[in-house]
Motif scaffolding. Structure first.
Motif, PDB file in Angstrom:
ATOM      1  N   VAL A  58     -36.627 -17.969 -16.803  1.00 39.21           N
ATOM      2  CA  VAL A  58     -36.361 -16.704 -15.848  1.00 39.21           C
ATOM      3  C   VAL A  58     -37.057 -15.759 -15.255  1.00 39.21           C
ATOM      4  O   VAL A  58     -38.229 -16.272 -16.056  1.00 39.21           O
ATOM      5  N   LYS A  59     -37.160 -15.148 -14.375  1.00 39.98           N
ATOM      6  CA  LYS A  59     -37.907 -15.170 -13.241  1.00 39.98           C
ATOM      7  C   LYS A  59     -37.245 -13.633 -13.191  1.00 39.98           C
ATOM      8  O   LYS A  59     -36.273 -13.112 -13.806  1.00 39.98           O
ATOM      9  N   ASP A  60     -38.085 -12.620 -12.793  1.00 40.75           N
ATOM     10  CA  ASP A  60     -37.465 -11.546 -12.208  1.00 40.75           C
ATOM     11  C   ASP A  60     -36.939 -10.444 -13.090  1.00 40.75           C
ATOM     12  O   ASP A  60     -35.562  -9.925 -12.424  1.00 40.75           O
ATOM     13  N   ASP A  61     -37.247  -9.913 -13.995  1.00 37.12           N
ATOM     14  CA  ASP A  61     -37.009  -9.812 -15.635  1.00 37.12           C
ATOM     15  C   ASP A  61     -35.308 -10.023 -16.003  1.00 37.12           C
ATOM     16  O   ASP A  61     -35.031  -8.849 -15.943  1.00 37.12           O
ATOM     17  N   GLY A  62     -35.424 -11.048 -15.531  1.00 36.77           N
ATOM     18  CA  GLY A  62     -34.329 -11.865 -16.538  1.00 36.77           C
ATOM     19  C   GLY A  62     -33.126 -11.504 -15.256  1.00 36.77           C
ATOM     20  O   GLY A  62     -32.607 -12.521 -16.214  1.00 36.77           O
ATOM     21  N   HIS A  63     -33.638 -11.472 -13.931  1.00 36.96           N
ATOM     22  CA  HIS A  63     -32.232 -11.296 -13.315  1.00 36.96           C
ATOM     23  C   HIS A  63     -31.993 -12.541 -11.881  1.00 36.96           C
ATOM     24  O   HIS A  63     -31.276 -12.239 -11.348  1.00 36.96           O
TER      25      HIS A  63
ATOM     26  N   VAL B 136     -29.277 -18.956 -24.559  1.00 33.09           N
ATOM     27  CA  VAL B 136     -29.365 -17.580 -24.178  1.00 33.09           C
ATOM     28  C   VAL B 136     -29.503 -16.560 -24.836  1.00 33.09           C
ATOM     29  O   VAL B 136     -29.523 -15.180 -24.083  1.00 33.09           O
ATOM     30  N   GLU B 137     -29.876 -16.189 -26.426  1.00 34.76           N
ATOM     31  CA  GLU B 137     -29.519 -15.359 -26.621  1.00 34.76           C
ATOM     32  C   GLU B 137     -31.049 -14.526 -26.493  1.00 34.76           C
ATOM     33  O   GLU B 137     -31.732 -13.579 -26.979  1.00 34.76           O
ATOM     34  N   LYS B 138     -32.336 -15.422 -25.706  1.00 31.36           N
ATOM     35  CA  LYS B 138     -33.641 -15.223 -25.673  1.00 31.36           C
ATOM     36  C   LYS B 138     -33.613 -14.857 -23.843  1.00 31.36           C
ATOM     37  O   LYS B 138     -34.526 -13.777 -23.769  1.00 31.36           O
ATOM     38  N   LEU B 139     -32.541 -14.467 -23.737  1.00 37.07           N
ATOM     39  CA  LEU B 139     -32.189 -13.971 -22.134  1.00 37.07           C
ATOM     40  C   LEU B 139     -32.114 -11.959 -22.114  1.00 37.07           C
ATOM     41  O   LEU B 139     -31.636 -12.266 -23.130  1.00 37.07           O
ATOM     42  N   THR B 140     -33.401 -11.866 -21.187  1.00 30.48           N
ATOM     43  CA  THR B 140     -34.068 -10.219 -21.828  1.00 30.48           C
ATOM     44  C   THR B 140     -32.696  -8.851 -20.954  1.00 30.48           C
ATOM     45  O   THR B 140     -32.281  -7.878 -21.734  1.00 30.48           O
TER      46      THR B 140
ATOM     47  N   ARG C  72     -26.858 -12.127 -19.808  1.00 32.68           N
ATOM     48  CA  ARG C  72     -27.200 -12.328 -21.408  1.00 32.68           C
ATOM     49  C   ARG C  72     -25.412 -12.412 -22.126  1.00 32.68           C
ATOM     50  O   ARG C  72     -24.919 -13.494 -22.091  1.00 32.68           O
ATOM     51  N   ALA C  73     -25.373 -11.341 -21.749  1.00 30.71           N
ATOM     52  CA  ALA C  73     -22.892 -11.673 -21.861  1.00 30.71           C
ATOM     53  C   ALA C  73     -22.840 -12.638 -20.950  1.00 30.71           C
ATOM     54  O   ALA C  73     -22.427 -12.771 -21.327  1.00 30.71           O
ATOM     55  N   PHE C  74     -23.080 -12.293 -19.320  1.00 28.98           N
ATOM     56  CA  PHE C  74     -22.468 -12.869 -18.722  1.00 28.98           C
ATOM     57  C   PHE C  74     -22.173 -14.586 -18.726  1.00 28.98           C
ATOM     58  O   PHE C  74     -21.644 -15.884 -19.369  1.00 28.98           O
TER      59      PHE C  74
END
Length: 107
Positions: A67-72, A5-9, A14-16
């Protein structure tokens, strides 16, 4: 391979995810913009009802696969006590550092 989770950009995404995995409803609400909306399998749902049933009362948990699209956009193995585990896709719309909409469904 699971992405920590901490690697989500994106900080809001990431908070979600961190809040879902901690079963922390207060932190989850803090990750959302006022009036946030969501859909499940293409149908809009009541966010409060859906999250209570699918995440908080059933101990939902996400293991991120991609993870794709700038983390979205995430693909995750989502599990809860009601449905077990399934491969899901999550798409987030983030504005002003908060999630304004998320869409989920089977991947």
């Amino acid at each position: 391979m699971t992405i920590p989770v901490e690697k989500l950009t994106d900080p809001a995404v990431r908070a979600f995810v961190a809040a879902v995995n901690a079963n922390d409803e207060e932190a989850f609400r803090a990750a959302l913009a006022p009036g946030a909306t969501m859909s499940d399998d293409g149908s809009d749902r009541d966010l409060d009802e859906w999250t209570e049933k699918e995440i908080f009362s059933s101990r939902g948990h996400m293991e991120i696969e991609s993870v794709k699209d700038d983390g979205h956009v995430l693909v995750a193995r989502f599990r809860n006590d009601t449905w077990g585990e399934m491969r899901t896709r999550w798409r987030f719309v983030v504005e002003g550092g908060k999630v304004v909409r998320f869409e989920t469904g089977q991947a």
